[in-house]
Design an enzyme around this catalytic site. Structure first.
Site, PDB file in Angstrom:
ATOM      1  CG  ASN A  39      -1.441   6.337  15.614  1.00 33.62           C
ATOM      2  OD1 ASN A  39      -0.266   6.692  15.565  1.00 33.62           O
ATOM      3  ND2 ASN A  39      -2.003   5.659  14.633  1.00 33.62           N
ATOM      4  N   GLY A  58       0.840  -1.187   0.000  1.00 36.12           N
ATOM      5  CA  GLY A  58       0.000   0.000   0.000  1.00 36.12           C
ATOM      6  C   GLY A  58       0.880   1.242   0.000  1.00 36.12           C
ATOM      7  CG  ASN A  64      -0.998   1.637  12.518  1.00 37.70           C
ATOM      8  OD1 ASN A  64       0.055   1.893  13.102  1.00 37.70           O
ATOM      9  ND2 ASN A  64      -1.515   2.441  11.607  1.00 37.70           N
ATOM     10  NE  ARG A 105      -5.148  -8.763  -0.639  1.00 39.01           N
ATOM     11  CZ  ARG A 105      -6.290  -8.435  -0.049  1.00 39.01           C
ATOM     12  NH1 ARG A 105      -7.203  -9.373   0.196  1.00 39.01           N
ATOM     13  NH2 ARG A 105      -6.526  -7.189   0.297  1.00 39.01           N
ATOM     14  CB  SER A 155       4.702   7.450  12.918  1.00 36.00           C
ATOM     15  OG  SER A 155       4.058   8.686  12.676  1.00 36.00           O
TER      16      SER A 155
END
Length: 302
Positions: free
Chosen positions: A177, A9, A95, A31, A121
């Protein structure tokens, strides 16, 4: 070093590119074949399956996961189980909830593998600026991937560190976060007050630009806010719908478990939940209560 990167990603792809630029050999799998092809163009080695990825790595292997938290991590670990060999090391750089990390570490070490968690991060800016990484794991395991961490970090000697044993990296990232939620909410409320003072006709972009330099509230988050206001001063076309990825809730839950008051983070989380209510029942009920006990008018929907 060489490593396998699973998940390409925005974070995984940029991390792969930064590692390749740093001289590492990265075998990458996702994928979607197109995302694999994209990182191959930047020098990575492509894999069309997890088995193919593992086959292209020399033992003892390092496999880095950058996939969504929750079930996808568990499913990927199960798929890797018959493919890896004792001594191979799995890094969860996503995460994940730290309690899940503790469970997975116990499971994976029982299979003969090593496990490290890296709270990461940096977002989409990490490729250029480097990533802040909060690492949890045995000292020897963390030292084993030191070259990778030093390349991903803003500099070899800063922006990353071992927080403690397995689980501590994701725990620290979770609280990070949660703090982020509170900071974002504070900026949003402050600029909303400025925007509402119509008689001053304030230029919010100018305010943000002034605050960026020398002010007590300057931060990278403020820089991003200033940039957003420069692009779209009135936020045209932006729906007031704020998602959350779970870390804020986990932070609040942990605070309650530890009997630590965290009102700012808690309220920031509640505001995100409130932003997603298209038809807020609670406020409509409040209006009716006021009507019932005081006879006050109720505003009717058009």
């Amino acid at each position: 070093m060489e490593l396998g990167m699973v998940g390409l990603g925005k974070m995984g792809a940029n991390m792969t590119e930064r590692l390749v630029e740093g001289g590492h050999r990265v075998v990458a799998f996702a994928r979607t074949p197109a995302t694999v092809a994209a990182v191959v163009e930047h020098g990575a080695v492509g894999a069309d399956s997890l088995a193919n990825l593992v086959a292209q790595l020399k033992a003892p292997r390092v496999v880095w996961l950058m996939i969504p938290a929750g079930a996808p991590v568990d499913a990927t670990l199960e798929q890797l189980r018959p493919l890896l060999a004792p001594g191979d090391l799995i890094v969860d750089g996503g995460n994940s909830y730290y309690r899940d990390t503790l469970r997975r570490s116990a499971l994976v070490t029982g299979w003969g593998f090593r496990y490290v968690d890296v709270g990461t991060s940096g977002g989409i800016w990490g490729l250029k600026e480097g990533y802040s990484m909060m690492v949890g794991g045995d000292v020897a395991d963390v030292e084993r991937i030191r070259p990778i961490l030093q390349t991903l970090a803003p500099a070899p000697d800063r922006g990353w560190g071992r927080m403690g044993p397995v689980g501590s990296g994701h725990f620290v990232k979770m609280v990070h976060n949660g703090i982020e939620y509170g900071m974002m909410q504070s900026y949003a409320e402050g600029f909303a007050i400025l925007q509402a003072k119509a008689d001053f006709a304030l230029d919010l972009h100018q305010v943000a630009l002034v605050w960026r330099y020398g002010s007590v509230v300057r931060s990278w988050l403020l820089e991003l806010t200033e940039s957003a206001l420069a692009e779209n001063p009135t936020l045209d076309g932006i729906a007031p719908w704020v998602v959350d990825s779970g870390e804020g809730l986990w932070t609040v839950t942990e605070a309650m478990d530890l009997d630590i008051p965290a009102p700012i983070i808690t309220l920031a989380l509640q505001q995100r939940l409130r932003s997603r209510e298209a038809d807020p029942f609670a406020e409509r009920l409040l209006a009716m209560m006021r009507n019932k006990f005081g006879g006050h008018d109720v505003k009717r929907e058009a």
